[in-house]
Design a protein around this motif. Structure first.
Motif, PDB file in Angstrom:
ATOM      1  N   ARG A   1     -49.965 -83.601  86.474  1.00  0.00           N
ATOM      2  CA  ARG A   1     -48.521 -83.783  86.329  1.00  0.00           C
ATOM      3  C   ARG A   1     -47.771 -82.813  87.239  1.00  0.00           C
ATOM      4  O   ARG A   1     -48.329 -81.808  87.689  1.00  0.00           O
ATOM      5  CB  ARG A   1     -48.093 -83.556  84.888  1.00  0.00           C
ATOM      6  CG  ARG A   1     -48.743 -84.489  83.873  1.00  0.00           C
ATOM      7  CD  ARG A   1     -48.374 -84.099  82.450  1.00  0.00           C
ATOM      8  NE  ARG A   1     -48.829 -82.745  82.128  1.00  0.00           N
ATOM      9  CZ  ARG A   1     -48.460 -82.080  81.031  1.00  0.00           C
ATOM     10  NH1 ARG A   1     -47.632 -82.637  80.161  1.00  0.00           N
ATOM     11  NH2 ARG A   1     -48.919 -80.874  80.808  1.00  0.00           N
TER      12      ARG A   1
ATOM     13  N   ASN B   1     -47.675 -90.896  90.994  1.00  0.00           N
ATOM     14  CA  ASN B   1     -46.491 -91.704  91.288  1.00  0.00           C
ATOM     15  C   ASN B   1     -46.055 -91.542  92.740  1.00  0.00           C
ATOM     16  O   ASN B   1     -45.302 -92.380  93.251  1.00  0.00           O
ATOM     17  CB  ASN B   1     -45.331 -91.302  90.382  1.00  0.00           C
ATOM     18  CG  ASN B   1     -45.490 -91.793  88.963  1.00  0.00           C
ATOM     19  OD1 ASN B   1     -46.492 -92.425  88.633  1.00  0.00           O
ATOM     20  ND2 ASN B   1     -44.515 -91.498  88.115  1.00  0.00           N
TER      21      ASN B   1
ATOM     22  N   GLU C   1     -44.191 -86.447  84.716  1.00  0.00           N
ATOM     23  CA  GLU C   1     -44.709 -87.611  85.433  1.00  0.00           C
ATOM     24  C   GLU C   1     -45.899 -87.227  86.309  1.00  0.00           C
ATOM     25  O   GLU C   1     -46.021 -86.092  86.774  1.00  0.00           O
ATOM     26  CB  GLU C   1     -43.616 -88.290  86.273  1.00  0.00           C
ATOM     27  CG  GLU C   1     -43.115 -87.517  87.464  1.00  0.00           C
ATOM     28  CD  GLU C   1     -42.079 -88.308  88.247  1.00  0.00           C
ATOM     29  OE1 GLU C   1     -42.301 -89.509  88.492  1.00  0.00           O
ATOM     30  OE2 GLU C   1     -41.064 -87.706  88.627  1.00  0.00           O
TER      31      GLU C   1
END
Length: 405
Positions: free
Chosen positions: A114, A88, A84
């Motif tokens: 990431r 985020n 992810e």
């Protein structure tokens, strides 16, 4: 017959006499039993305090394996996913720029940083320097954070009353650091190269965001307390300050106390709102040996399971991809190694400049703290010294060759 204890002591004493190190200690545990302990020189020359077994040191980059283990806790619990994007967790990573073909350009939409890039130093995040736009911008951020170490720790404001953000009157936090560094240009497209930098600091901030706990509190609850690492943390309490080793360099042929708060880490061990996953921890030989033994024991220490065996296997048996490996191959002294999860891993002993076994792993710190685990011989080896720019030094290699031979 070789007496390893005598050889270890002689090597240490010679290094102190030659002013290679001011003080040093070493601990070796094999098959769960202590086989070697030795010390030489001083933790504090001026006060004639020897380098003792309970001496507390700045770990600097030897903090990184602990940060990696903290990330693995969140991986095995399904809280974070290595694939992810860091975006985020921090908005500044959503619209990053990057040095591409000699120019600062917008990062391609599908090449975001990431979490795996943070663990493998393939993020494009760098340490301060003057060679590239990314290094120069990072230098300015670090200079501001170091200046703010002199500001109050207790002030928990999230904004400054000054119009200029550079005039904030409180210390930079772990989360603020990550948000600010995401605004700076990356050195390269994430995943394409290896470069040592601030990735672990951002990873600590990701852990803080993901858990809702201060990074230090999370480490204490999930790692330090279960491992009885009672002298490990991001600052040194007043009642333990007498055990904190000073850092030294050699000037004009003699030891001189090292000044400055390098990489935003407080020289004096006082509280710091920036809890650096890459460099901020203080610890001792015995404390860190508990962490090393936990990994060798498949994630368990004294009946407390920290990580699962499969997670430890994943953490300690990985490798960076072929492209980044070419950049890591240029790291002088680490021939025969790869890098993954904030640690070196020996993959080709025939190419290495030290006696070792395939699969051993660990890392070191700027001032000379050194950690190695060897699953084949079930050995944890730790050396602590506090000398400027020491890393894995001449004495480090000599001592581990005595032990591993």
């Amino acid at each position: 017959m070789r007496d390893k204890n005598k050889l270890i002591q002689a090597a240490m004493d010679k290094a102190v006499a030659n002013k290679e190190v001011a003080g040093v200690n070493l601990l070796v545990i094999q098959d769960g039993k202590e086989t070697h302990y030795a010390q030489s020189g001083h933790a504090n020359i001026g006060e004639d305090i020897p380098m003792n077994r309970d001496t507390i040191v700045h770990l600097y980059s030897q903090s990184k394996p602990i940060t990696a283990a903290a990330a693995m806790l969140l991986v095995q619990d399904g809280i974070v996913d290595l694939n992810e994007p860091v975006a985020n967790y921090f908005d500044s990573f959503k619209d990053q720029t990057c040095l591409i073909d000699g120019e600062i350009r917008k990062l391609p939409w599908d090449k975001f940083v990431r979490i795996a890039d943070l663990l493998n130093m393939t993020s494009g995040l760098v340490y301060p320097g003057m060679n590239t736009p990314a290094e120069r911008a990072t230098s300015l951020l670090f200079a501001d954070a170091i200046r703010r170490l002199e500001c109050p720790y207790e002030n928990t404001s999230d904004s400054s009353s000054d119009a200029d953000d550079n005039l904030k009157d409180y210390q930079m936090t772990t989360l603020e650091f990550a948000e600010e560094i995401g605004k700076l240009p990356l050195q390269f497209i994430p995943g394409t190269q290896f470069q040592y930098g601030t990735s672990a600091d951002v990873l600590g901030a990701v852990i803080e965001k993901a858990t809702g706990q201060k990074f230090g509190d999370f480490l204490k609850e999930r790692i330090f307390d279960p491992l009885d690492m009672k002298d490990t943390g991001f600052y040194v309490p007043e009642d333990k300050k007498s055990r904190l080793a000073l850092a030294y360099e050699v000037k004009n042929g003699d030891f001189s106390e090292l000044n400055g708060d390098n990489l935003i880490i407080r020289k004096d061990g006082n509280k710091n709102r920036f809890e650096s996953g890459g460099a901020g921890l203080f610890s001792t030989l015995d404390d860190y040996s508990h962490f090393g033994q936990m990994l060798l024991n498949g994630g368990t220490y004294n009946g407390n399971q920290i990580l699962t065996p499969r997670t430890v296997e994943f953490m300690t048996n990985s490798a960076i991809m072929d492209g980044p490996q070419h950049a890591f191959d240029n790291w002088y002294g680490l021939e025969g190694h790869t890098y993954s999860n904030l640690m070196r891993i020996l993959v080709d002993p025939a190419k290495a400049l030290i006696i070792g076994n395939k699969g051993e792993y660990g890392w070191d710190g700027w001032l000379g703290a050194y950690f190695m685990n060897d699953p084949e011989s079930r050995t944890t080896l730790l050396m602590m010294t506090q000398m400027r720019d020491y890393g894995t030094g001449n004495l480090t290699r000599k001592l581990r060759n005595i032990v591993m031979s």
